[in-house]
Motif scaffolding. Structure first.
Motif, PDB file in Angstrom:
ATOM      1  N   ALA A 190       1.165   7.733   2.620  1.00  0.00           N
ATOM      2  CA  ALA A 190       2.408   6.676   2.269  1.00  0.00           C
ATOM      3  C   ALA A 190       3.716   7.226   2.611  1.00  0.00           C
ATOM      4  O   ALA A 190       4.452   6.661   3.018  1.00  0.00           O
ATOM      5  CB  ALA A 190       2.475   6.394   0.377  1.00  0.00           C
TER       6      ALA A 190
ATOM      7  N   GLU B  44       0.811  -1.062  -0.010  1.00  0.00           N
ATOM      8  CA  GLU B  44      -0.066  -0.100   0.193  1.00  0.00           C
ATOM      9  C   GLU B  44       0.916   1.314   0.131  1.00  0.00           C
ATOM     10  O   GLU B  44       0.629   2.349  -0.500  1.00  0.00           O
ATOM     11  CB  GLU B  44      -0.949   0.118   1.254  1.00  0.00           C
ATOM     12  CG  GLU B  44      -2.158  -0.977   1.203  1.00  0.00           C
ATOM     13  CD  GLU B  44      -3.117  -0.908   2.415  1.00  0.00           C
ATOM     14  OE1 GLU B  44      -2.683  -0.122   3.236  1.00  0.00           O
ATOM     15  OE2 GLU B  44      -3.866  -1.888   2.415  1.00  0.00           O
TER      16      GLU B  44
ATOM     17  N   LYS C 125       2.230   1.801  -3.496  1.00  0.00           N
ATOM     18  CA  LYS C 125       0.930   2.217  -4.452  1.00  0.00           C
ATOM     19  C   LYS C 125       0.776   3.712  -4.277  1.00  0.00           C
ATOM     20  O   LYS C 125       0.304   4.399  -5.030  1.00  0.00           O
ATOM     21  CB  LYS C 125      -0.247   1.480  -3.977  1.00  0.00           C
ATOM     22  CG  LYS C 125      -1.429   1.987  -4.838  1.00  0.00           C
ATOM     23  CD  LYS C 125      -2.662   0.867  -4.766  1.00  0.00           C
ATOM     24  CE  LYS C 125      -3.930   1.385  -5.439  1.00  0.00           C
ATOM     25  NZ  LYS C 125      -4.976   0.698  -4.777  1.00  0.00           N
ATOM     26  N   GLY C 126       0.611   4.244  -2.782  1.00  0.00           N
ATOM     27  CA  GLY C 126       0.658   5.674  -2.586  1.00  0.00           C
ATOM     28  C   GLY C 126       1.496   6.455  -2.990  1.00  0.00           C
ATOM     29  O   GLY C 126       1.291   7.556  -3.419  1.00  0.00           O
TER      30      GLY C 126
ATOM     31  N   MET D 279       0.945   7.885  -6.480  1.00  0.00           N
ATOM     32  CA  MET D 279      -0.058   8.838  -6.531  1.00  0.00           C
ATOM     33  C   MET D 279       0.619  10.326  -6.520  1.00  0.00           C
ATOM     34  O   MET D 279       1.623  10.327  -6.257  1.00  0.00           O
ATOM     35  CB  MET D 279      -0.825   8.703  -5.411  1.00  0.00           C
ATOM     36  CG  MET D 279      -1.591   7.188  -5.197  1.00  0.00           C
ATOM     37  SD  MET D 279      -2.639   6.809  -6.714  1.00  0.00           S
ATOM     38  CE  MET D 279      -4.091   8.075  -6.364  1.00  0.00           C
TER      39      MET D 279
ATOM     40  N   THR E 106      -2.072  14.356  -3.194  1.00  0.00           N
ATOM     41  CA  THR E 106      -3.128  13.669  -2.683  1.00  0.00           C
ATOM     42  C   THR E 106      -2.951  13.056  -1.233  1.00  0.00           C
ATOM     43  O   THR E 106      -2.076  12.954  -0.732  1.00  0.00           O
ATOM     44  CB  THR E 106      -3.366  12.353  -3.669  1.00  0.00           C
ATOM     45  OG1 THR E 106      -2.191  11.609  -3.738  1.00  0.00           O
ATOM     46  CG2 THR E 106      -3.552  13.025  -5.009  1.00  0.00           C
TER      47      THR E 106
ATOM     48  N   GLU F  40      -3.648   9.950  -0.241  1.00  0.00           N
ATOM     49  CA  GLU F  40      -2.910   8.655  -0.457  1.00  0.00           C
ATOM     50  C   GLU F  40      -1.187   8.671  -0.566  1.00  0.00           C
ATOM     51  O   GLU F  40      -0.902   8.165   0.228  1.00  0.00           O
ATOM     52  CB  GLU F  40      -3.175   7.973  -1.723  1.00  0.00           C
ATOM     53  CG  GLU F  40      -4.732   7.479  -1.567  1.00  0.00           C
ATOM     54  CD  GLU F  40      -5.635   8.447  -1.798  1.00  0.00           C
ATOM     55  OE1 GLU F  40      -5.395   9.570  -2.263  1.00  0.00           O
ATOM     56  OE2 GLU F  40      -7.057   8.303  -1.821  1.00  0.00           O
ATOM     57  N   TYR F  41      -0.706   9.918  -1.311  1.00  0.00           N
ATOM     58  CA  TYR F  41       0.636  10.137  -1.189  1.00  0.00           C
ATOM     59  C   TYR F  41       1.002  10.428   0.305  1.00  0.00           C
ATOM     60  O   TYR F  41       2.316  10.112   0.743  1.00  0.00           O
ATOM     61  CB  TYR F  41       1.018  11.309  -2.009  1.00  0.00           C
ATOM     62  CG  TYR F  41       2.409  11.369  -2.349  1.00  0.00           C
ATOM     63  CD1 TYR F  41       3.237  10.644  -3.066  1.00  0.00           C
ATOM     64  CD2 TYR F  41       2.958  12.540  -1.460  1.00  0.00           C
ATOM     65  CE1 TYR F  41       4.520  10.909  -3.000  1.00  0.00           C
ATOM     66  CE2 TYR F  41       4.303  12.912  -1.600  1.00  0.00           C
ATOM     67  CZ  TYR F  41       5.000  12.231  -2.382  1.00  0.00           C
ATOM     68  OH  TYR F  41       6.450  12.370  -2.397  1.00  0.00           O
TER      69      TYR F  41
END
Length: 551
Positions: free
Chosen positions: A34, A17, A20-21, A24, A28, A30-31
């Motif tokens: 991460a 995960e 994946k982040g 991004m 965002t 998600e970043y």
């Protein structure tokens, strides 16, 4: 029920995960999450990579050294007969080095030793035999590693210390009557908890947050050393499960609580409760939920450093009543070790906002900014003063002025009775903050006479008023063994008297101020071991007491 909420993610799942982040866009959520996860995983990644590299290098070196190396042939000559022995060459005498007339001075740079600060004497030197909670040994504390360093703290939220600090032997502490009132509240909350773990029918998220904070203040949680753990532990567990189950991601891709109030006060109170619960239990379910909620509070602070309704980051209204709960949540999150990357920045901005915009010369601190930092009601003086104390600035001029504004305040359950210029809102709301900031100022080491007198006067009045004002119910509450316990609740005599859960919990939290947050000059909570080791050798530079969660 979704069991995935109650399981800790595995290392490789978190790693996937995270990568994946990181792919991004940088702006965002998600970043950012991460990035935070990358910081957390740096230690375990290092723990895997470094030993692996060491083993590889060791294998290579062993393989190379094991190869057989052919030595060149050596001819051994016959010994020479009657060869004269070889004499060692004479060793010359060392030259005499002239010494200077003046002695040579050697300068060695050594750090100055840090001054040793003696521990402040405990305000209570003896135990009373007439106490409401049977004292346990002073080492009866949680058998886990706490994120808080206990320096200069004698006790906390455990049965032994609660008994001592409510013995009635000291005018700055509680007595058996205040502790008896607390126990009535805890049994009343247990008896009135809904089957889903919440309380009440409206504003259930806020009510549940208040109830959790009340139980935690008394050291009640799943697995606690409390003698009531079999009764109150499951109650707290059901409440935490309810709060965590209410969290959902809205259309704005940020966490919300189902059933929260329109202005999001409930969100802040529930976050405060989750942060404090994680700090005391280290439950991973609480951690994930608290981190999500803290993220939203930090990211939606306004540019001025304040907060406004609905966590509207574009507003510069700077509602101090709203910000008070946000600041308490940030403090609890930091003390629990939930260090969002922008947490300290948010705290610094909040202090500047309190100084520049929330401060009032005549009102202490006000609901919203006033012209030239003057005017407004005095009701929120305690909110600003406690916020400054919690954020390490309790001796700043603004906080000291607020304490002066509240000097003649007295506890009350009737609107308009707390202070002469107090607005007509919930009196226990103002008392909740006043009790804490007066206690922090009056009970810290080196407190001024004015602060000590102000707290003692307030406390003696509170010790008399609150036990007498509780509304007793005739029904007993049975514990797991079938024994009945008295129950009671509080209710303000004001326009908001239909909110007994808030009134009751705020009053009970005041009666637990003696052992909930202990004033001390210890190292700040949440710092890692290296920072604590450095701080132990460095003179304390903070101008204020540090507020420590006493577990």
């Amino acid at each position: 029920m979704n069991d995935d909420k109650y399981t800790e993610k595995g290392f490789f799942r978190r790693l996937c995960e995270m990568f994946k982040g990181l792919r991004m866009p940088r702006d965002t959520r998600e970043y950012k999450l991460a990035r935070i996860e990358l910081q957390r995983l740096s230690a375990p990644l290092t723990a895997i990579v470094v030993p692996t590299l060491f083993v590889i290098v060791l294998c290579v070196v062993t393989a190379v050294s094991s190869r057989r190396t052919e030595l060149p042939p050596v001819d051994i000559a016959d010994p020479i007969v009657d060869e004269p022995p070889i004499e060692d060459p004479p060793v010359p005498e060392p030259e005499e080095i002239p010494l200077p007339d003046e002695p040579i001075e050697f300068t060695v740079d050594t750090p100055d030793p840090a001054p040793v600060t003696p521990l402040p004497p405990s305000p209570i030197q003896t135990r009373s035999t007439d106490i409401s909670v049977k004292p346990a040994p002073m080492d009866a504390v949680m058998n886990i590693k706490s994120p808080v360093t206990f320096k200069s703290v004698n006790g906390g939220r455990n049965p032994g210390t609660i008994g001592i600090r409510t013995s009635g032997r000291d005018s700055g502490g509680g007595d058996p009557h205040t502790e008896a009132a607390v126990m009535k509240v805890l049994w009343w909350l247990k008896a009135h908890q809904n089957t889903d773990g919440s309380w009440g029918t409206a504003n259930k998220v806020a009510n549940t947050g208040f109830a959790i904070l009340t139980y935690l203040a008394h050291g009640e949680y799943p697995g606690s050393p409390s003698p009531y753990k079999r009764d109150f532990g499951p109650t707290v567990q059901m409440a935490l499960d309810y709060l965590i189950g209410c969290i959902h991601t809205g259309a704005d891709n940020v966490p919300h609580f189902t059933g929260t109030d329109g202005n999001e006060y409930s969100f802040l109170i529930a976050t405060y409760a989750l942060c404090e619960a994680y700090g005391m239990t280290k439950n991973p379910n609480c951690k994930e939920a608290a981190e999500q909620c803290l993220y939203r509070i930090v990211e939606n602070q306004s540019s001025t450093g304040g907060w406004d309704y609905k966590l509207n980051r574009n507003s510069t209204r700077d509602d101090l009543s709203f910000a008070g709960w946000a600041i308490q949540a940030l403090k609890a999150g930091k003390m629990a070790g939930l260090h969002h990357e922008g947490l300290q920045t948010a705290i610094n901005k909040a202090v500047n906002c309190l100084r520049r915009r929330g401060y009032s010369k005549s009102g202490g601190f006000t609901y919203t900014p006033t012209a030239n930092n003057n005017g407004g009601n005095t009701g929120l003086a305690g909110v600003g003063a406690l916020a400054m104390q919690f954020l390490g600035h309790g001796t700043d001029p603004e906080a000291l002025n607020a304490l002066d504004v509240m000097r003649d305040w007295m506890p009350a359950f009737e609107a308009g009775k707390v202070a002469a210029k107090s607005p007509g809102g919930s009196p226990q709301y103002y008392c909740y903050y006043a009790t804490q900031c007066k206690y922090q100022a009056g009970m810290k080491a080196g407190a001024t006479k004015n602060d000590v007198d102000s707290w003692v006067k307030w406390n003696l009045a509170m010790r008399k008023l609150y036990p007498a004002s509780i509304i007793d119910l005739p029904e007993k509450v049975a514990d797991v063994n079938g024994k009945g316990h008295a129950q009671g609740y509080y209710q303000n005599n004001d326009a908001h008297s239909t909110r007994p859960y808030m009134d009751t919990c705020l009053a009970a939290l005041q009666l637990m101020v003696y052992y909930r947050y202990l004033p001390t000059t210890s190292t700040k909570a949440g710092e890692n071991d290296h920072q604590e080791a450095v701080a132990a050798k460095t003179p304390e530079k903070s101008k204020d007491v540090e507020v420590v969660v006493a577990l």
